[in-house]
Design an enzyme around this catalytic site. Structure first.
Site, PDB file in Angstrom:
ATOM      1  N   ASP A  84       0.818  -1.214   0.000  1.00 27.22           N
ATOM      2  CA  ASP A  84       0.000   0.000   0.000  1.00 27.22           C
ATOM      3  C   ASP A  84       0.850   1.262   0.000  1.00 27.22           C
ATOM      4  O   ASP A  84       2.011   1.248   0.422  1.00 27.22           O
ATOM      5  CB  ASP A  84      -0.887   0.034   1.252  1.00 27.22           C
ATOM      6  CG  ASP A  84      -2.021  -0.963   1.226  1.00 27.22           C
ATOM      7  OD1 ASP A  84      -2.065  -1.799   0.293  1.00 27.22           O
ATOM      8  OD2 ASP A  84      -2.852  -0.916   2.146  1.00 27.22           O
ATOM      9  N   HIS A 230       3.719  -2.403   3.109  1.00 31.47           N
ATOM     10  CA  HIS A 230       3.684  -1.038   2.589  1.00 31.47           C
ATOM     11  C   HIS A 230       4.975  -0.727   1.830  1.00 31.47           C
ATOM     12  O   HIS A 230       6.069  -0.950   2.345  1.00 31.47           O
ATOM     13  CB  HIS A 230       3.525  -0.025   3.724  1.00 31.47           C
ATOM     14  CG  HIS A 230       2.199  -0.133   4.431  1.00 31.47           C
ATOM     15  ND1 HIS A 230       1.956  -1.096   5.388  1.00 31.47           N
ATOM     16  CD2 HIS A 230       1.062   0.586   4.291  1.00 31.47           C
ATOM     17  CE1 HIS A 230       0.708  -0.960   5.821  1.00 31.47           C
ATOM     18  NE2 HIS A 230       0.138   0.052   5.165  1.00 31.47           N
TER      19      HIS A 230
END
Length: 273
Positions: A84, A230
């Protein structure tokens, strides 16, 4: 070129104006649109926001099983890595290098503002066989915002930008911080999105050492898992430990015979409209 810190200060004082003119140009000498820092996460960093969880994603998945997914079938020895908050020029390409080293496909949920800033990285993600999903434009806390119109604007703006870069409209969406409530899920279903959650949180947003991030994954993973990581961060954030942890996570799971696949392959769902 105006520094990222200067733009961030402007953003804090007048975010709407800066959103309209985020990238600064020297009209006489510089055609570049990029600042030296990626656009910020409007809702705040993962470290602060993820301490709360407004509505359980498990409950949302139970209520909306055709829209919300958290994992794949446990009978197949396959898992999906997801990333992400990119593209982030500090970290995303290093993540891609590691994935390429181990021949592992992944799914990237990208911010529209950052895709606009770094389209070449988005193109590289696509060209190297990874799948791209929608992670809103400015990464707001959608629950705190509380407006369906905010969701619709954020998602549509990102969808349009991604379509310009990758040539298709993605069906995959992940909410910033994973925060949603019923009406937002219903709107996303109306917009023909599959909402992708996760079953394993690496907790890499806490920026612990690589061994801790790897332990969080390896001690919780099971066949069918969707793993949250992430590749992007806020300006003061660092994903170096995430990158290093991949050198532990990937070979350890491959040694157990676990195959890495994209989210659409794991769930047998379409990824484009």
């Amino acid at each position: 070129m105006v520094s990222g810190e200067h733009v961030f200060a402007e953003y804090l004082s007048n975010p709407d104006d800066v959103k309209e003119e985020w990238w600064w140009k020297d009209k006489e000498n510089d055609d570049s649109r990029e600042t030296d820092q990626p656009p910020p996460l409007e809702g705040g960093g993962e470290m602060s926001e993820r301490q709360q969880l407004p509505v359980s994603n498990i409950l949302l998945q139970q209520q909306y099983p055709e829209t919300v997914v958290l994992q794949g079938a446990t009978g197949d020895n396959r898992v999906a890595l997801t990333f992400d908050d990119g593209p982030d020029p500090r970290f995303t390409e290093q993540v891609l290098d590691v994935l390429n080293e181990y021949d592992v496909p992944a799914t990237f949920f990208v911010m529209g503002a950052r895709a606009d800033a770094y389209p070449a990285i988005v193109t590289r993600i696509q060209e190297e066989g990874h799948i791209i999903g929608n992670h809103t434009y400015w990464h707001p806390n959608l629950v705190e915002e509380g407006e369906i119109s905010t969701l619709e604007r954020e998602v549509t703006q990102t969808e349009d930008k991604l379509a310009d870069i990758i040539g298709y409209r993605t069906k995959l969406f992940r909410a910033p911080y994973g925060f949603l409530y019923n009406e937002l899920v219903e709107k996303l279903a109306e917009m023909e999105y599959t909402v992708v959650g996760w079953s394993v949180d690496s907790l890499d947003w806490r920026e612990g050492p690589p061994e801790e991030i790897a332990y969080n994954v390896l001690s919780n993973v099971q066949p069918g898992a969707i793993i949250l990581m992430h590749d992007g961060a806020e300006w003061e954030g660092d994903r170096t430990n995430t990158i290093e942890s991949l050198h532990q996570i990937i070979p350890a799971l491959q040694a157990q015979g676990i195959e890495f696949v994209t989210v659409p392959n794991l769930l047998n769902i379409p990824y484009q409209k």
